[in-house]
Scaffold this motif. Sequence first.
Motif, PDB file in Angstrom:
ATOM      1  N   GLY A 348       0.208  -1.155   0.036  1.00 32.20           N
ATOM      2  CA  GLY A 348      -0.453   0.201   0.338  1.00 32.20           C
ATOM      3  C   GLY A 348       0.933   1.273  -0.241  1.00 32.20           C
ATOM      4  O   GLY A 348       1.523   1.790   0.268  1.00 32.20           O
ATOM      5  N   VAL A 349       1.302   1.884  -1.329  1.00 32.55           N
ATOM      6  CA  VAL A 349       2.410   2.823  -1.506  1.00 32.55           C
ATOM      7  C   VAL A 349       1.331   3.762  -2.410  1.00 32.55           C
ATOM      8  O   VAL A 349       0.272   3.407  -2.868  1.00 32.55           O
ATOM      9  N   ARG A 350       2.499   4.956  -2.466  1.00 36.09           N
ATOM     10  CA  ARG A 350       2.405   5.906  -3.733  1.00 36.09           C
ATOM     11  C   ARG A 350       1.104   7.067  -3.524  1.00 36.09           C
ATOM     12  O   ARG A 350       0.003   7.091  -3.397  1.00 36.09           O
ATOM     13  N   LEU A 351       1.394   7.425  -1.952  1.00 33.23           N
ATOM     14  CA  LEU A 351       0.308   8.842  -1.143  1.00 33.23           C
ATOM     15  C   LEU A 351      -0.040   9.823  -1.695  1.00 33.23           C
ATOM     16  O   LEU A 351      -0.886  10.227  -1.147  1.00 33.23           O
ATOM     17  N   GLY A 352       1.176  10.347  -2.309  1.00 33.73           N
ATOM     18  CA  GLY A 352       1.012  11.301  -3.451  1.00 33.73           C
ATOM     19  C   GLY A 352       0.713  12.630  -2.640  1.00 33.73           C
ATOM     20  O   GLY A 352      -0.060  13.665  -3.176  1.00 33.73           O
ATOM     21  N   GLY A 353       1.828  12.469  -0.764  1.00 35.19           N
ATOM     22  CA  GLY A 353       1.481  14.267  -0.201  1.00 35.19           C
ATOM     23  C   GLY A 353       0.321  13.910   0.170  1.00 35.19           C
ATOM     24  O   GLY A 353       0.866  14.957   0.715  1.00 35.19           O
ATOM     25  N   MET A 354      -0.900  12.920   0.050  1.00 34.47           N
ATOM     26  CA  MET A 354      -2.401  12.734   1.144  1.00 34.47           C
ATOM     27  C   MET A 354      -2.505  11.844   2.171  1.00 34.47           C
ATOM     28  O   MET A 354      -3.168  11.920   2.365  1.00 34.47           O
ATOM     29  N   GLY A 355      -0.804  11.693   2.649  1.00 34.45           N
ATOM     30  CA  GLY A 355      -0.547  11.040   3.888  1.00 34.45           C
ATOM     31  C   GLY A 355      -1.665  10.670   4.606  1.00 34.45           C
ATOM     32  O   GLY A 355      -2.184   9.571   5.761  1.00 34.45           O
ATOM     33  N   VAL A 356      -1.909  12.023   5.485  1.00 33.43           N
ATOM     34  CA  VAL A 356      -2.690  12.279   6.451  1.00 33.43           C
ATOM     35  C   VAL A 356      -3.769  11.896   6.044  1.00 33.43           C
ATOM     36  O   VAL A 356      -4.756  11.397   7.147  1.00 33.43           O
ATOM     37  N   ALA A 357      -4.311  12.610   4.497  1.00 33.05           N
ATOM     38  CA  ALA A 357      -5.266  12.268   4.602  1.00 33.05           C
ATOM     39  C   ALA A 357      -6.051  11.197   4.716  1.00 33.05           C
ATOM     40  O   ALA A 357      -6.918  10.356   4.540  1.00 33.05           O
ATOM     41  N   ILE A 358      -5.000  10.403   3.276  1.00 36.08           N
ATOM     42  CA  ILE A 358      -5.552   8.845   3.220  1.00 36.08           C
ATOM     43  C   ILE A 358      -4.760   8.178   3.961  1.00 36.08           C
ATOM     44  O   ILE A 358      -5.308   6.414   3.225  1.00 36.08           O
ATOM     45  N   GLY A 359      -3.750   7.869   4.546  1.00 32.77           N
ATOM     46  CA  GLY A 359      -3.097   6.630   5.359  1.00 32.77           C
ATOM     47  C   GLY A 359      -3.954   5.603   6.090  1.00 32.77           C
ATOM     48  O   GLY A 359      -3.954   4.350   5.440  1.00 32.77           O
ATOM     49  N   SER A 360      -4.647   6.712   6.746  1.00 29.43           N
ATOM     50  CA  SER A 360      -5.848   5.527   7.585  1.00 29.43           C
ATOM     51  C   SER A 360      -6.189   3.984   7.088  1.00 29.43           C
ATOM     52  O   SER A 360      -6.413   2.785   6.443  1.00 29.43           O
ATOM     53  N   LEU A 361      -6.774   5.371   5.373  1.00 33.76           N
ATOM     54  CA  LEU A 361      -7.783   4.717   4.880  1.00 33.76           C
ATOM     55  C   LEU A 361      -6.728   3.560   3.885  1.00 33.76           C
ATOM     56  O   LEU A 361      -7.211   1.961   3.971  1.00 33.76           O
ATOM     57  N   ILE A 362      -5.938   3.757   3.273  1.00 37.34           N
ATOM     58  CA  ILE A 362      -4.696   2.499   2.829  1.00 37.34           C
ATOM     59  C   ILE A 362      -4.880   1.701   3.357  1.00 37.34           C
ATOM     60  O   ILE A 362      -4.276   0.905   2.798  1.00 37.34           O
ATOM     61  N   GLY A 363      -4.098   2.158   5.112  1.00 33.11           N
ATOM     62  CA  GLY A 363      -3.600   1.388   5.690  1.00 33.11           C
ATOM     63  C   GLY A 363      -5.319  -0.383   5.572  1.00 33.11           C
ATOM     64  O   GLY A 363      -4.031  -1.419   5.529  1.00 33.11           O
ATOM     65  N   LYS A 364      -6.051   0.281   5.884  1.00 31.62           N
ATOM     66  CA  LYS A 364      -7.608  -0.671   6.364  1.00 31.62           C
ATOM     67  C   LYS A 364      -7.481  -1.747   4.468  1.00 31.62           C
ATOM     68  O   LYS A 364      -7.936  -3.101   4.738  1.00 31.62           O
ATOM     69  N   GLU A 365      -7.717  -0.837   3.335  1.00 31.38           N
ATOM     70  CA  GLU A 365      -7.362  -1.571   2.196  1.00 31.38           C
ATOM     71  C   GLU A 365      -6.160  -2.660   2.087  1.00 31.38           C
ATOM     72  O   GLU A 365      -6.645  -3.866   1.722  1.00 31.38           O
ATOM     73  N   LEU A 366      -4.951  -2.592   2.974  1.00 28.69           N
ATOM     74  CA  LEU A 366      -3.533  -3.242   2.678  1.00 28.69           C
ATOM     75  C   LEU A 366      -4.562  -4.089   3.427  1.00 28.69           C
ATOM     76  O   LEU A 366      -3.801  -5.946   2.759  1.00 28.69           O
ATOM     77  N   ALA A 367      -4.565  -4.254   4.585  1.00 31.32           N
ATOM     78  CA  ALA A 367      -5.117  -4.866   5.394  1.00 31.32           C
ATOM     79  C   ALA A 367      -6.335  -6.045   5.272  1.00 31.32           C
ATOM     80  O   ALA A 367      -6.056  -7.734   5.110  1.00 31.32           O
ATOM     81  N   ASP A 368      -6.817  -5.565   4.680  1.00 35.24           N
ATOM     82  CA  ASP A 368      -8.153  -6.235   3.573  1.00 35.24           C
ATOM     83  C   ASP A 368      -7.640  -6.968   2.405  1.00 35.24           C
ATOM     84  O   ASP A 368      -8.801  -7.717   1.685  1.00 35.24           O
ATOM     85  N   LEU A 369      -6.489  -7.067   2.099  1.00 38.16           N
ATOM     86  CA  LEU A 369      -6.451  -7.662   0.738  1.00 38.16           C
ATOM     87  C   LEU A 369      -6.415  -8.809   1.217  1.00 38.16           C
ATOM     88  O   LEU A 369      -6.239  -9.879   0.776  1.00 38.16           O
ATOM     89  N   VAL A 370      -6.403  -9.431   2.123  1.00 33.03           N
ATOM     90  CA  VAL A 370      -5.741 -10.877   3.181  1.00 33.03           C
ATOM     91  C   VAL A 370      -7.200 -11.687   2.592  1.00 33.03           C
ATOM     92  O   VAL A 370      -8.042 -11.087   3.456  1.00 33.03           O
TER      93      VAL A 370
END
Length: 370
Positions: A348-370
Amino acid sequence: MNLSYWELKNWFTNVDYTIVGSGIVGLHCGLQLRERFPESKILILEKGLLPQGASTKNAGFACFGSLSEIIDDLKTHSEEEVVALIQKRWQGLQLLRKNLGDAAIDFKPFGGYELFLKEDDSTYVECLQKLPFINELLKPLFRNDVFTKEVDRFAFQGINDYVVFNPFEAQIDTGNMMEALLRKAVAQNILILNQATVTAYHENKDGVQVTLTDFSFGTKKLFFATNGFAGKLTNNQVKPARAQVLITDPIPYLDIKGTFHLDKGYYYFRNIDDRILLGGGRNLDFEGETTTEFGQTELIQQRLEWLLQHVILPGKEYTIAHRWSGIMGLGASKNPIVEPLSEHVYCGVRLGGMGVAIGSLIGKELADLV
Protein backbone atom coordinates in the motif's frame (compact mmCIF):
# COMPACT_ATOMS: atom_id res chain seq x y z
CA MET A 1 22.67 -11.40 14.67
CA ASN A 2 23.28 -12.50 18.25
CA LEU A 3 19.69 -13.42 19.21
CA SER A 4 18.76 -15.46 22.26
CA TYR A 5 16.29 -18.32 22.37
CA TRP A 6 13.80 -15.95 24.07
CA GLU A 7 14.17 -13.29 21.42
CA LEU A 8 13.69 -15.79 18.63
CA LYS A 9 10.70 -17.40 20.34
CA ASN A 10 8.83 -14.24 21.29
CA TRP A 11 9.47 -12.00 18.30
CA PHE A 12 10.37 -14.10 15.27
CA THR A 13 8.58 -17.46 15.62
CA ASN A 14 5.09 -18.26 14.28
CA VAL A 15 4.67 -14.78 12.78
CA ASP A 16 1.41 -14.48 10.86
CA TYR A 17 1.67 -10.96 9.47
CA THR A 18 4.75 -8.80 9.00
CA ILE A 19 4.37 -5.15 8.03
CA VAL A 20 7.31 -3.11 6.75
CA GLY A 21 6.93 0.52 7.84
CA SER A 22 5.45 1.91 11.06
CA GLY A 23 3.92 5.06 9.61
CA ILE A 24 0.23 5.91 9.23
CA VAL A 25 -0.38 3.16 6.67
CA GLY A 26 1.59 0.44 8.46
CA LEU A 27 -0.01 1.05 11.86
CA HIS A 28 -3.54 1.19 10.45
CA CYS A 29 -2.81 -1.99 8.52
CA GLY A 30 -1.77 -3.67 11.77
CA LEU A 31 -4.85 -2.43 13.62
CA GLN A 32 -7.18 -3.67 10.87
CA LEU A 33 -5.43 -7.06 10.82
CA ARG A 34 -5.85 -7.30 14.59
CA GLU A 35 -9.56 -6.58 14.26
CA ARG A 36 -9.98 -9.23 11.56
CA PHE A 37 -7.64 -11.82 13.07
CA PRO A 38 -7.72 -11.38 16.88
CA GLU A 39 -5.43 -14.31 17.68
CA SER A 40 -2.77 -13.59 15.05
CA LYS A 41 0.84 -12.62 15.67
CA ILE A 42 1.53 -9.25 14.02
CA LEU A 43 5.02 -7.77 13.67
CA ILE A 44 5.85 -4.29 12.35
CA LEU A 45 9.42 -3.56 11.22
CA GLU A 46 10.66 0.03 11.06
CA LYS A 47 14.09 0.96 9.75
CA GLY A 48 14.24 4.25 11.66
CA LEU A 49 14.41 5.19 15.30
CA LEU A 50 11.00 6.79 14.64
CA PRO A 51 8.80 6.23 11.57
CA GLN A 52 10.85 7.26 8.55
CA GLY A 53 9.39 8.94 5.48
CA ALA A 54 6.66 11.49 6.08
CA SER A 55 4.38 10.20 8.84
CA THR A 56 6.18 12.07 11.63
CA LYS A 57 7.67 14.75 9.38
CA ASN A 58 4.62 16.20 7.60
CA ALA A 59 3.03 19.60 8.21
CA GLY A 60 -0.13 18.25 9.88
CA PHE A 61 -2.62 19.37 7.22
CA ALA A 62 -6.02 17.65 7.37
CA CYS A 63 -6.66 18.61 3.74
CA PHE A 64 -7.79 16.94 0.52
CA GLY A 65 -6.46 19.33 -2.15
CA SER A 66 -6.39 23.06 -2.80
CA LEU A 67 -8.44 24.59 -5.62
CA SER A 68 -5.44 25.07 -7.93
CA GLU A 69 -4.20 21.55 -7.21
CA ILE A 70 -7.60 20.06 -8.09
CA ILE A 71 -7.73 22.09 -11.31
CA ASP A 72 -4.20 20.91 -12.11
CA ASP A 73 -5.15 17.28 -11.43
CA LEU A 74 -8.05 17.56 -13.90
CA LYS A 75 -5.48 18.15 -16.65
CA THR A 76 -4.02 14.64 -16.19
CA HIS A 77 -6.94 12.72 -14.61
CA SER A 78 -10.60 12.33 -15.52
CA GLU A 79 -13.31 14.10 -13.51
CA GLU A 80 -14.39 10.73 -12.11
CA GLU A 81 -10.83 9.93 -11.00
CA VAL A 82 -10.36 13.31 -9.30
CA VAL A 83 -13.68 13.12 -7.46
CA ALA A 84 -12.97 9.53 -6.38
CA LEU A 85 -9.55 10.56 -5.09
CA ILE A 86 -10.97 13.49 -3.11
CA GLN A 87 -13.66 11.18 -1.71
CA LYS A 88 -10.99 8.72 -0.61
CA ARG A 89 -9.01 11.50 1.10
CA TRP A 90 -12.13 12.82 2.84
CA GLN A 91 -13.13 9.32 4.02
CA GLY A 92 -9.59 8.74 5.23
CA LEU A 93 -9.66 11.89 7.33
CA GLN A 94 -12.95 10.84 8.94
CA LEU A 95 -11.53 7.37 9.64
CA LEU A 96 -8.45 8.89 11.28
CA ARG A 97 -10.62 11.09 13.50
CA LYS A 98 -12.88 8.17 14.39
CA ASN A 99 -9.98 5.85 15.22
CA LEU A 100 -8.03 8.28 17.41
CA GLY A 101 -10.47 11.01 18.43
CA ASP A 102 -10.13 14.75 17.76
CA ALA A 103 -8.60 15.48 21.16
CA ALA A 104 -5.78 12.97 20.67
CA ILE A 105 -4.71 14.46 17.34
CA ASP A 106 -5.41 18.09 18.39
CA PHE A 107 -7.84 18.51 15.49
CA LYS A 108 -8.54 22.21 14.88
CA PRO A 109 -11.09 23.12 12.16
CA PHE A 110 -9.68 26.57 11.36
CA GLY A 111 -10.28 26.10 7.64
CA GLY A 112 -7.82 26.31 4.77
CA TYR A 113 -6.79 29.19 2.54
CA GLU A 114 -5.14 29.39 -0.85
CA LEU A 115 -3.07 32.48 -1.61
CA PHE A 116 -2.00 33.66 -5.06
CA LEU A 117 1.20 35.64 -5.55
CA LYS A 118 0.83 38.72 -7.74
CA GLU A 119 3.45 37.25 -10.05
CA ASP A 120 1.13 34.28 -10.70
CA ASP A 121 -1.88 36.06 -12.19
CA SER A 122 -2.68 33.29 -14.66
CA THR A 123 -3.31 30.71 -11.91
CA TYR A 124 -5.31 33.29 -9.92
CA VAL A 125 -7.60 34.10 -12.84
CA GLU A 126 -8.04 30.44 -13.78
CA CYS A 127 -8.97 29.48 -10.21
CA LEU A 128 -11.54 32.24 -9.81
CA GLN A 129 -13.07 31.37 -13.18
CA LYS A 130 -13.28 27.63 -12.44
CA LEU A 131 -14.28 27.91 -8.77
CA PRO A 132 -18.05 27.51 -9.46
CA PHE A 133 -17.40 24.48 -11.69
CA ILE A 134 -15.23 22.75 -9.04
CA ASN A 135 -17.87 23.44 -6.38
CA GLU A 136 -20.51 21.78 -8.56
CA LEU A 137 -18.19 18.84 -9.16
CA LEU A 138 -17.72 18.31 -5.40
CA LYS A 139 -21.26 19.10 -4.26
CA PRO A 140 -22.38 15.42 -4.26
CA LEU A 141 -19.59 14.74 -1.71
CA PHE A 142 -19.90 17.75 0.58
CA ARG A 143 -23.52 18.92 0.03
CA ASN A 144 -22.23 22.50 0.13
CA ASP A 145 -19.78 24.74 -1.69
CA VAL A 146 -16.23 23.76 -0.76
CA PHE A 147 -14.46 26.88 -2.02
CA THR A 148 -15.40 30.56 -1.57
CA LYS A 149 -13.66 33.76 -2.57
CA GLU A 150 -12.69 35.98 0.38
CA VAL A 151 -10.66 39.12 1.02
CA ASP A 152 -7.33 38.42 2.76
CA ARG A 153 -7.66 39.35 6.45
CA PHE A 154 -4.18 38.28 7.57
CA ALA A 155 -2.21 41.20 6.08
CA PHE A 156 -0.10 39.01 3.81
CA GLN A 157 1.99 40.92 1.25
CA GLY A 158 2.63 40.41 -2.44
CA ILE A 159 -0.56 38.41 -3.03
CA ASN A 160 -3.71 39.09 -5.04
CA ASP A 161 -6.65 40.71 -3.27
CA TYR A 162 -8.75 37.57 -2.91
CA VAL A 163 -7.91 34.27 -1.26
CA VAL A 164 -9.88 31.03 -1.64
CA PHE A 165 -11.30 29.67 1.62
CA ASN A 166 -12.18 26.03 2.34
CA PRO A 167 -14.15 25.51 5.60
CA PHE A 168 -13.70 21.72 5.47
CA GLU A 169 -9.93 21.89 5.98
CA ALA A 170 -8.27 21.59 9.40
CA GLN A 171 -4.94 21.08 11.11
CA ILE A 172 -3.67 18.38 13.43
CA ASP A 173 -0.63 17.79 15.63
CA THR A 174 1.39 15.21 13.70
CA GLY A 175 3.44 14.15 16.73
CA ASN A 176 0.33 13.62 18.86
CA MET A 177 -1.30 11.64 16.06
CA MET A 178 1.61 9.26 15.62
CA GLU A 179 2.10 8.84 19.36
CA ALA A 180 -1.59 7.97 19.75
CA LEU A 181 -1.37 5.50 16.86
CA LEU A 182 1.72 3.82 18.29
CA ARG A 183 0.10 3.53 21.73
CA LYS A 184 -3.01 2.01 20.20
CA ALA A 185 -0.98 -0.53 18.23
CA VAL A 186 1.01 -1.57 21.31
CA ALA A 187 -2.21 -1.84 23.34
CA GLN A 188 -3.52 -4.21 20.65
CA ASN A 189 -0.52 -6.51 21.16
CA ILE A 190 1.16 -5.54 17.88
CA LEU A 191 4.94 -5.94 18.09
CA ILE A 192 6.94 -3.00 16.74
CA LEU A 193 10.69 -3.26 16.18
CA ASN A 194 12.66 -0.15 15.26
CA GLN A 195 15.97 0.12 13.42
CA ALA A 196 15.13 -3.12 11.60
CA THR A 197 15.88 -2.71 7.89
CA VAL A 198 14.40 -5.24 5.46
CA THR A 199 16.92 -5.87 2.70
CA ALA A 200 15.21 -8.67 0.77
CA TYR A 201 12.47 -11.28 0.88
CA HIS A 202 11.96 -14.70 -0.66
CA GLU A 203 8.55 -16.24 -1.17
CA ASN A 204 7.86 -19.95 -0.77
CA LYS A 205 4.65 -22.00 -0.91
CA ASP A 206 3.85 -21.48 2.80
CA GLY A 207 4.79 -17.83 3.21
CA VAL A 208 7.74 -15.47 3.00
CA GLN A 209 11.29 -15.50 4.31
CA VAL A 210 12.14 -11.93 5.30
CA THR A 211 15.80 -10.87 5.38
CA LEU A 212 17.01 -8.11 7.68
CA THR A 213 20.57 -6.78 7.61
CA ASP A 214 22.09 -9.92 9.16
CA PHE A 215 19.14 -12.14 10.04
CA SER A 216 16.09 -13.78 8.42
CA PHE A 217 12.79 -15.19 9.66
CA GLY A 218 9.55 -16.58 8.30
CA THR A 219 6.12 -14.96 8.09
CA LYS A 220 2.87 -16.13 6.51
CA LYS A 221 2.11 -12.75 4.89
CA LEU A 222 4.23 -9.67 4.18
CA PHE A 223 2.95 -6.11 3.72
CA PHE A 224 4.93 -3.13 2.42
CA ALA A 225 3.80 0.24 3.77
CA THR A 226 6.96 2.14 2.89
CA ASN A 227 5.52 4.76 0.48
CA GLY A 228 8.44 6.89 -0.82
CA PHE A 229 10.94 4.13 -0.01
CA ALA A 230 8.91 1.44 -1.79
CA GLY A 231 10.56 1.43 -5.21
CA LYS A 232 13.49 -0.89 -4.62
CA LEU A 233 11.79 -3.83 -2.86
CA THR A 234 8.35 -3.67 -4.46
CA ASN A 235 9.35 -2.73 -8.04
CA ASN A 236 6.43 -0.30 -8.13
CA GLN A 237 6.26 2.95 -10.03
CA VAL A 238 6.80 5.05 -6.91
CA LYS A 239 9.21 7.95 -6.94
CA PRO A 240 10.52 9.48 -3.73
CA ALA A 241 9.88 13.19 -3.32
CA ARG A 242 11.63 15.16 -0.61
CA ALA A 243 9.75 17.96 1.15
CA GLN A 244 11.80 20.57 3.01
CA VAL A 245 10.33 22.33 6.04
CA LEU A 246 11.27 25.05 8.50
CA ILE A 247 9.64 26.37 11.67
CA THR A 248 10.08 29.65 13.54
CA ASP A 249 10.49 30.28 17.24
CA PRO A 250 7.28 31.45 18.98
CA ILE A 251 6.09 34.83 17.67
CA PRO A 252 4.28 37.14 20.13
CA TYR A 253 0.70 38.07 19.14
CA LEU A 254 0.70 35.83 16.06
CA ASP A 255 -2.75 36.23 14.53
CA ILE A 256 -2.44 33.70 11.69
CA LYS A 257 -4.69 30.65 12.15
CA GLY A 258 -5.35 28.00 9.56
CA THR A 259 -3.69 25.95 6.87
CA PHE A 260 -2.43 27.88 3.86
CA HIS A 261 -1.50 26.83 0.31
CA LEU A 262 0.51 28.59 -2.38
CA ASP A 263 1.38 27.70 -5.98
CA LYS A 264 -0.77 24.57 -6.59
CA GLY A 265 0.13 23.18 -3.20
CA TYR A 266 3.89 23.28 -3.78
CA TYR A 267 4.19 25.63 -0.78
CA TYR A 268 2.22 25.37 2.45
CA PHE A 269 2.28 26.95 5.89
CA ARG A 270 0.31 26.97 9.14
CA ASN A 271 0.37 28.17 12.72
CA ILE A 272 1.46 25.80 15.50
CA ASP A 273 2.31 26.74 19.10
CA ASP A 274 2.53 30.46 18.18
CA ARG A 275 5.02 29.57 15.43
CA ILE A 276 4.83 29.46 11.65
CA LEU A 277 5.66 26.15 9.99
CA LEU A 278 6.48 26.53 6.29
CA GLY A 279 7.42 23.90 3.74
CA GLY A 280 7.63 23.09 0.05
CA GLY A 281 9.65 24.29 -2.91
CA ARG A 282 10.09 20.90 -4.57
CA ASN A 283 9.02 22.51 -7.86
CA LEU A 284 12.25 24.55 -7.89
CA ASP A 285 14.29 21.38 -8.43
CA PHE A 286 12.18 18.32 -9.25
CA GLU A 287 15.20 16.21 -10.18
CA GLY A 288 17.20 17.08 -7.08
CA GLU A 289 14.24 16.49 -4.77
CA THR A 290 13.53 13.06 -6.24
CA THR A 291 15.62 11.44 -3.53
CA THR A 292 15.39 9.29 -0.41
CA GLU A 293 18.14 11.34 1.25
CA PHE A 294 17.03 13.64 4.05
CA GLY A 295 18.47 17.15 4.09
CA GLN A 296 18.06 20.74 2.93
CA THR A 297 19.29 22.70 -0.07
CA GLU A 298 20.23 26.36 -0.22
CA LEU A 299 18.01 26.96 -3.28
CA ILE A 300 14.81 25.84 -1.57
CA GLN A 301 15.60 27.16 1.90
CA GLN A 302 16.28 30.62 0.46
CA ARG A 303 12.90 30.61 -1.29
CA LEU A 304 11.14 29.52 1.91
CA GLU A 305 12.88 32.30 3.84
CA TRP A 306 11.92 34.81 1.13
CA LEU A 307 8.25 33.82 1.40
CA LEU A 308 8.43 34.07 5.17
CA GLN A 309 9.99 37.55 5.10
CA HIS A 310 8.13 39.14 2.18
CA VAL A 311 4.74 37.39 2.06
CA ILE A 312 3.80 35.69 5.35
CA LEU A 313 5.42 37.80 8.08
CA PRO A 314 6.30 41.14 6.44
CA GLY A 315 7.65 43.65 8.93
CA LYS A 316 7.62 41.18 11.81
CA GLU A 317 10.61 40.04 13.81
CA TYR A 318 11.14 36.29 14.02
CA THR A 319 13.87 33.68 14.13
CA ILE A 320 14.00 30.27 12.50
CA ALA A 321 14.21 27.55 15.13
CA HIS A 322 14.55 24.34 13.16
CA ARG A 323 14.63 22.77 9.69
CA TRP A 324 13.93 19.21 8.52
CA SER A 325 12.72 17.17 5.55
CA GLY A 326 10.41 14.26 4.84
CA ILE A 327 10.12 11.79 1.98
CA MET A 328 6.81 11.40 0.14
CA GLY A 329 5.84 8.80 -2.48
CA LEU A 330 4.62 10.09 -5.85
CA GLY A 331 4.05 8.75 -9.34
CA ALA A 332 2.59 9.46 -12.77
CA SER A 333 -0.87 8.97 -11.26
CA LYS A 334 -2.13 10.37 -7.97
CA ASN A 335 -4.06 7.18 -7.31
CA PRO A 336 -2.49 5.11 -4.50
CA ILE A 337 -1.22 1.60 -5.22
CA VAL A 338 -2.92 -1.00 -3.00
CA GLU A 339 -2.39 -4.43 -4.50
CA PRO A 340 -1.02 -7.95 -4.04
CA LEU A 341 2.48 -8.37 -5.41
CA SER A 342 2.17 -12.16 -5.22
CA GLU A 343 0.31 -14.80 -3.24
CA HIS A 344 1.77 -13.81 0.14
CA VAL A 345 3.08 -10.26 -0.44
CA TYR A 346 1.09 -7.01 -0.60
CA CYS A 347 1.77 -3.27 -0.79
CA GLY A 348 0.00 0.00 0.00
CA VAL A 349 2.12 2.87 -1.33
CA ARG A 350 2.19 6.07 -3.46
CA LEU A 351 0.16 8.37 -1.23
CA GLY A 352 0.86 11.42 -3.38
CA GLY A 353 1.71 13.78 -0.53
CA MET A 354 -1.68 13.16 1.11
CA GLY A 355 -0.67 10.64 3.78
CA VAL A 356 -2.54 12.34 6.63
CA ALA A 357 -5.72 12.26 4.54
CA ILE A 358 -5.58 8.78 3.02
CA GLY A 359 -3.03 6.89 5.12
CA SER A 360 -5.59 5.38 7.50
CA LEU A 361 -7.84 4.24 4.65
CA ILE A 362 -4.95 2.81 2.62
CA GLY A 363 -3.78 0.87 5.70
CA LYS A 364 -7.25 -0.61 6.13
CA GLU A 365 -7.50 -1.49 2.42
CA LEU A 366 -4.05 -3.07 2.56
CA ALA A 367 -5.06 -5.36 5.43
CA ASP A 368 -8.32 -6.23 3.67
CA LEU A 369 -6.38 -7.65 0.70
CA VAL A 370 -5.83 -10.80 2.76
